[in-house]
Write a protein that holds these residues in place. Sequence first.
Motif, PDB file in Angstrom:
ATOM      1  N   GLU A  40       0.991  -0.994   0.231  1.00 41.60           N
ATOM      2  CA  GLU A  40      -0.060   0.165   0.629  1.00 41.60           C
ATOM      3  C   GLU A  40       0.960   1.115  -0.384  1.00 41.60           C
ATOM      4  O   GLU A  40       0.611   1.939  -0.303  1.00 41.60           O
ATOM      5  CB  GLU A  40      -1.143  -0.056   1.040  1.00 41.60           C
ATOM      6  N   SER A  41       1.978   0.947   0.748  1.00 36.71           N
ATOM      7  CA  SER A  41       2.372   1.873   0.841  1.00 36.71           C
ATOM      8  C   SER A  41       4.129   2.353  -0.457  1.00 36.71           C
ATOM      9  O   SER A  41       4.327   3.261  -0.897  1.00 36.71           O
ATOM     10  CB  SER A  41       3.770   2.533   2.137  1.00 36.71           C
ATOM     11  N   ASN A  55       5.616   9.355  12.562  1.00 35.34           N
ATOM     12  CA  ASN A  55       4.715   8.826  13.189  1.00 35.34           C
ATOM     13  C   ASN A  55       5.780   7.096  13.663  1.00 35.34           C
ATOM     14  O   ASN A  55       5.347   6.692  14.882  1.00 35.34           O
ATOM     15  CB  ASN A  55       4.108   8.365  11.764  1.00 35.34           C
ATOM     16  N   LEU A  56       6.920   6.897  12.890  1.00 39.50           N
ATOM     17  CA  LEU A  56       7.701   5.734  13.346  1.00 39.50           C
ATOM     18  C   LEU A  56       7.814   6.195  14.926  1.00 39.50           C
ATOM     19  O   LEU A  56       8.192   4.937  15.900  1.00 39.50           O
ATOM     20  CB  LEU A  56       8.160   5.091  12.530  1.00 39.50           C
ATOM     21  N   VAL A  57       8.644   7.140  14.545  1.00 40.44           N
ATOM     22  CA  VAL A  57       9.313   6.572  15.887  1.00 40.44           C
ATOM     23  C   VAL A  57       8.286   7.399  17.395  1.00 40.44           C
ATOM     24  O   VAL A  57       8.485   6.717  18.450  1.00 40.44           O
ATOM     25  CB  VAL A  57      10.516   8.603  15.432  1.00 40.44           C
ATOM     26  N   ILE A 242      15.823   4.667   5.489  1.00 35.58           N
ATOM     27  CA  ILE A 242      15.426   3.885   5.325  1.00 35.58           C
ATOM     28  C   ILE A 242      14.621   4.326   4.416  1.00 35.58           C
ATOM     29  O   ILE A 242      13.430   5.083   4.181  1.00 35.58           O
ATOM     30  CB  ILE A 242      13.988   3.669   6.693  1.00 35.58           C
ATOM     31  N   THR A 243      14.030   3.402   3.464  1.00 38.58           N
ATOM     32  CA  THR A 243      12.857   3.578   2.604  1.00 38.58           C
ATOM     33  C   THR A 243      10.383   3.818   3.353  1.00 38.58           C
ATOM     34  O   THR A 243      10.787   3.087   4.152  1.00 38.58           O
ATOM     35  CB  THR A 243      12.803   2.060   1.865  1.00 38.58           C
ATOM     36  N   GLN A 244      10.536   4.536   2.773  1.00 42.91           N
ATOM     37  CA  GLN A 244       8.800   4.648   2.788  1.00 42.91           C
ATOM     38  C   GLN A 244       8.331   3.310   3.199  1.00 42.91           C
ATOM     39  O   GLN A 244       7.343   2.580   3.776  1.00 42.91           O
ATOM     40  CB  GLN A 244       8.500   5.245   2.364  1.00 42.91           C
ATOM     41  N   THR A 245       8.470   2.438   2.270  1.00 45.64           N
ATOM     42  CA  THR A 245       7.914   0.872   2.028  1.00 45.64           C
ATOM     43  C   THR A 245       8.153   0.058   3.369  1.00 45.64           C
ATOM     44  O   THR A 245       7.255  -0.376   3.855  1.00 45.64           O
ATOM     45  CB  THR A 245       8.095  -0.025   0.823  1.00 45.64           C
ATOM     46  N   ILE A 247       9.597   1.598   6.380  1.00 50.80           N
ATOM     47  CA  ILE A 247       8.665   2.570   7.879  1.00 50.80           C
ATOM     48  C   ILE A 247       6.956   1.954   7.696  1.00 50.80           C
ATOM     49  O   ILE A 247       7.003   1.793   8.656  1.00 50.80           O
ATOM     50  CB  ILE A 247       9.106   3.757   6.588  1.00 50.80           C
ATOM     51  N   ALA A 248       6.469   1.971   6.758  1.00 52.12           N
ATOM     52  CA  ALA A 248       5.375   1.206   6.961  1.00 52.12           C
ATOM     53  C   ALA A 248       5.224  -0.194   7.030  1.00 52.12           C
ATOM     54  O   ALA A 248       4.467  -0.713   8.540  1.00 52.12           O
ATOM     55  CB  ALA A 248       4.613   0.406   5.363  1.00 52.12           C
ATOM     56  N   ALA A 249       6.215  -1.373   6.710  1.00 56.22           N
ATOM     57  CA  ALA A 249       6.248  -2.720   7.480  1.00 56.22           C
ATOM     58  C   ALA A 249       6.097  -2.638   8.921  1.00 56.22           C
ATOM     59  O   ALA A 249       6.163  -3.158   9.153  1.00 56.22           O
ATOM     60  CB  ALA A 249       7.192  -3.553   6.883  1.00 56.22           C
TER      61      ALA A 249
END
Length: 347
Positions: A40-41, A55-57, A242-245, A247-249
């Motif tokens: 999705e990302s 958001n992840l941090v 870090i790639t967006q994908t 981060i989403a994972a």
Amino acid sequence: PLLRETFLENPPKTPPTMIRINANENPYGPPMSARKAVAESVATGSRYSWKELENLVGKIAKKEGVTPDHIMMGPGSSDLLEKVALVLFAKGGNVVSADPTYMSLVKVAEATGASWKAVPCKGDWSHDLKAMEAAIDKDTKLVYICNPNNPMGSITSGKELLDFCSRVADRVPIFVDEAYLELAVGADTQSMVSLLSQKKNVIIARTFSKIMGMAGLRVGYIAALPSTLDNIQKITRGGMGITQTSIAAAVASMDDNEFQDTTRKLNHEVKTYLCKNLDRMGYKYVTSYTNFVIFPINMPGKEMLQKMMAKGIMVRGYEIQGKPWCRVSMGTMDEIKQFVSALEAIS
Ligand code: PLP
């Protein structure tokens, strides 16, 4: 050093059919929730992911009980082990660590110009904290502790380590690598992150590569005092790799407790099966609190690697105190059954 890795001169390229039980990966990952999040990302991959990273941090900070300025992200914790070493040893000094231990940070420290003060592990392969404290001198810039330890799989008491860190961090920063902490089932253990609320100068490394099953997706972080992170990030930024994908994972896998519980359960079952068979064959393995088991073997390390390779199995060979050892990671039950048969055949 007491520890030396054994390599083949001409290792074959890794065919996809090889049983890869040499790098302490999680054979069940990434979780389905993370795979879906990755897919999705991708659509927004043309944009920098500042908001997603923030958001992840925030999510990690909440989990660790610290504010976001205590967290620095990296594409895997290796990146952060290396960055910390590059910054802290830019002007030389020495690093104190156990021997054997995970050598990533120590090797970069040495290459940067630092010297290594290796402190042999105790008889049960736990850290000799008393001897490590005694090894610290005016040139020590960092103490590195890996708990549970790699490649031994051994544990150092969480209570003793907490006491050590809380005293010694007033003299010198302590880097605690907790890559395998979530897999330390039944051990007297705890994260050292709680010391940050007491303003102790500890740097805790954690990774999404093991319990979260994301070794190839590359996400890790360190938790440390904001002043320590400022010092490191003045020279080298965190998070940018870090790639967006990924981060989403990471976000998805943090919420996937079911996957983490399943990993822990299966890892324990497979390890129990392996140890039962090693007992039967008379191999004296080190009690493991991780997803790998190490044991001395009765043939040269290269011979063992070659014979395993010929059977389609990749494991790791080490020399410890001049003797050959085999380290095997917990693959699936089927993979470990094949490893047991192979070991029986070559012994
Ligand atoms: N620390 C320890 C103790 C490890 O064993 C590993 C990898 O095996 C790492 C750090 C690095 O992991 P990653 O860079 O995938 O986070």
